[in-house]
Design an enzyme around this catalytic site. Structure first.
Site, PDB file in Angstrom:
ATOM      1  N   HIS A 154       0.847  -1.193   0.000  1.00  0.00           N
ATOM      2  CA  HIS A 154       0.000   0.000   0.000  1.00  0.00           C
ATOM      3  C   HIS A 154       0.880   1.238   0.000  1.00  0.00           C
ATOM      4  CE1 HIS A 154       0.821  -1.198   4.148  1.00  0.00           C
ATOM      5  NE2 HIS A 154       0.841   0.102   4.441  1.00  0.00           N
TER       6      HIS A 154
ATOM      7  N   HIS B 215       0.902   5.241   1.225  1.00  0.00           N
ATOM      8  CA  HIS B 215       0.262   6.246   2.073  1.00  0.00           C
ATOM      9  C   HIS B 215       0.249   7.582   1.342  1.00  0.00           C
ATOM     10  CE1 HIS B 215       0.792   3.997   6.005  1.00  0.00           C
ATOM     11  NE2 HIS B 215       1.684   3.378   5.261  1.00  0.00           N
TER      12      HIS B 215
HETATM   13  P1  AMP Z   1       2.334   0.288   7.248  1.00  0.00           P
HETATM   14  O1  AMP Z   1       3.162   0.579   8.462  1.00  0.00           O
HETATM   15  O2  AMP Z   1       2.822   1.012   6.020  1.00  0.00           O
HETATM   16  O3  AMP Z   1       2.169  -1.207   7.020  1.00  0.00           O
HETATM   17  O4  AMP Z   1       0.933   0.917   7.540  1.00  0.00           O
HETATM   18  C1  AMP Z   1      -0.247   0.220   7.780  1.00  0.00           C
HETATM   19  C2  AMP Z   1      -1.320   1.269   7.945  1.00  0.00           C
HETATM   20  O5  AMP Z   1      -2.587   0.641   7.859  1.00  0.00           O
HETATM   21  C3  AMP Z   1      -1.282   2.011   9.292  1.00  0.00           C
HETATM   22  O6  AMP Z   1      -1.150   3.397   9.027  1.00  0.00           O
HETATM   23  C4  AMP Z   1      -2.616   1.647   9.947  1.00  0.00           C
HETATM   24  O7  AMP Z   1      -3.170   2.719  10.679  1.00  0.00           O
HETATM   25  C5  AMP Z   1      -3.464   1.284   8.744  1.00  0.00           C
HETATM   26  N1  AMP Z   1      -4.541   0.327   8.983  1.00  0.00           N
HETATM   27  C6  AMP Z   1      -4.455  -0.854   9.641  1.00  0.00           C
HETATM   28  N2  AMP Z   1      -5.648  -1.489   9.613  1.00  0.00           N
HETATM   29  C7  AMP Z   1      -6.512  -0.689   8.919  1.00  0.00           C
HETATM   30  C8  AMP Z   1      -7.884  -0.781   8.562  1.00  0.00           C
HETATM   31  N3  AMP Z   1      -8.641  -1.818   8.911  1.00  0.00           N
HETATM   32  N4  AMP Z   1      -8.434   0.243   7.855  1.00  0.00           N
HETATM   33  C9  AMP Z   1      -7.698   1.311   7.509  1.00  0.00           C
HETATM   34  N5  AMP Z   1      -6.392   1.452   7.814  1.00  0.00           N
HETATM   35  C10 AMP Z   1      -5.793   0.480   8.512  1.00  0.00           C
END
Ligand code: AMP
Ligand code: ZN
Length: 134
Positions: A101, A103
């Site tokens: 993903h 951001h």
């Molecule tokens: P990363 O550290 O790049 O893997 O970021 C994962 C991101 O996903 C974090 O910013 C979390 O807040 C976000 N996240 C985790 N679960 C969900 C969810 N169910 N819906 C939306 N965002 C999420």
């Protein structure tokens, strides 16, 4: 399709809730539940790959074009001074969800980010403002 235990695969299949700002057959973008700043979105290829180095070239273009479009809409919708586009791959880099993903995070000259869990109402309201500008 996808991985039964993966939260982003579950969102893609409509099995877990999300405030969706954009969706087509290859990509879904939704609000981060714990935004660094209001308007923080995640842009996700629907097919499950854990890391950026596994992502096929054909998926990269569309992912970043979508991130760029969401960045433009976010800047306008939230009157941001700047936008970060960030991709973390690997636990060592801070990755927490092992489905690729990107951001898209708005930033402000005069405001330090204060990360916190957002309410569903907040996420829906902001998602609607971004959707209007896509
Ligand atoms: P990363 O550290 O790049 O893997 O970021 C994962 C991101 O996903 C974090 O910013 C979390 O807040 C976000 N996240 C985790 N679960 C969900 C969810 N169910 N819906 C939306 N965002 C999420
Ligand atoms: Zn997945």
């Amino acid at each position: 399709m996808g991985n039964a235990d993966c939260i982003f695969c579950r969102i893609t299949r409509g099995e877990a809730p999300a405030s969706v700002v954009y969706e087509d057959e290859d990509i879904i973008a939704f609000m981060d539940i714990r935004p660094v700043n209001p308007g923080h979105t995640l842009v996700v290829p629907k097919r499950h790959y854990a890391y950026i180095w596994e992502l096929p070239d054909e998926e990269v273009g569309k992912l970043f074009v979508t991130a760029r479009r969401i960045a433009a809409a976010t800047k306008e919708a939230l009157d941001a001074d700047g936008v970060r586009i960030v991709q973390l791959s690997g636990r060592a880099a801070g990755q927490e969800v092992f489905h690729v993903h990107v951001h898209v995070i708005p930033y402000y000259d005069a405001k330090a980010p204060q990360r916190r869990r957002a309410t569903q109402e907040e996420l829906e309201r902001i998602a609607a403002e971004i959707r209007k500008r896509l």
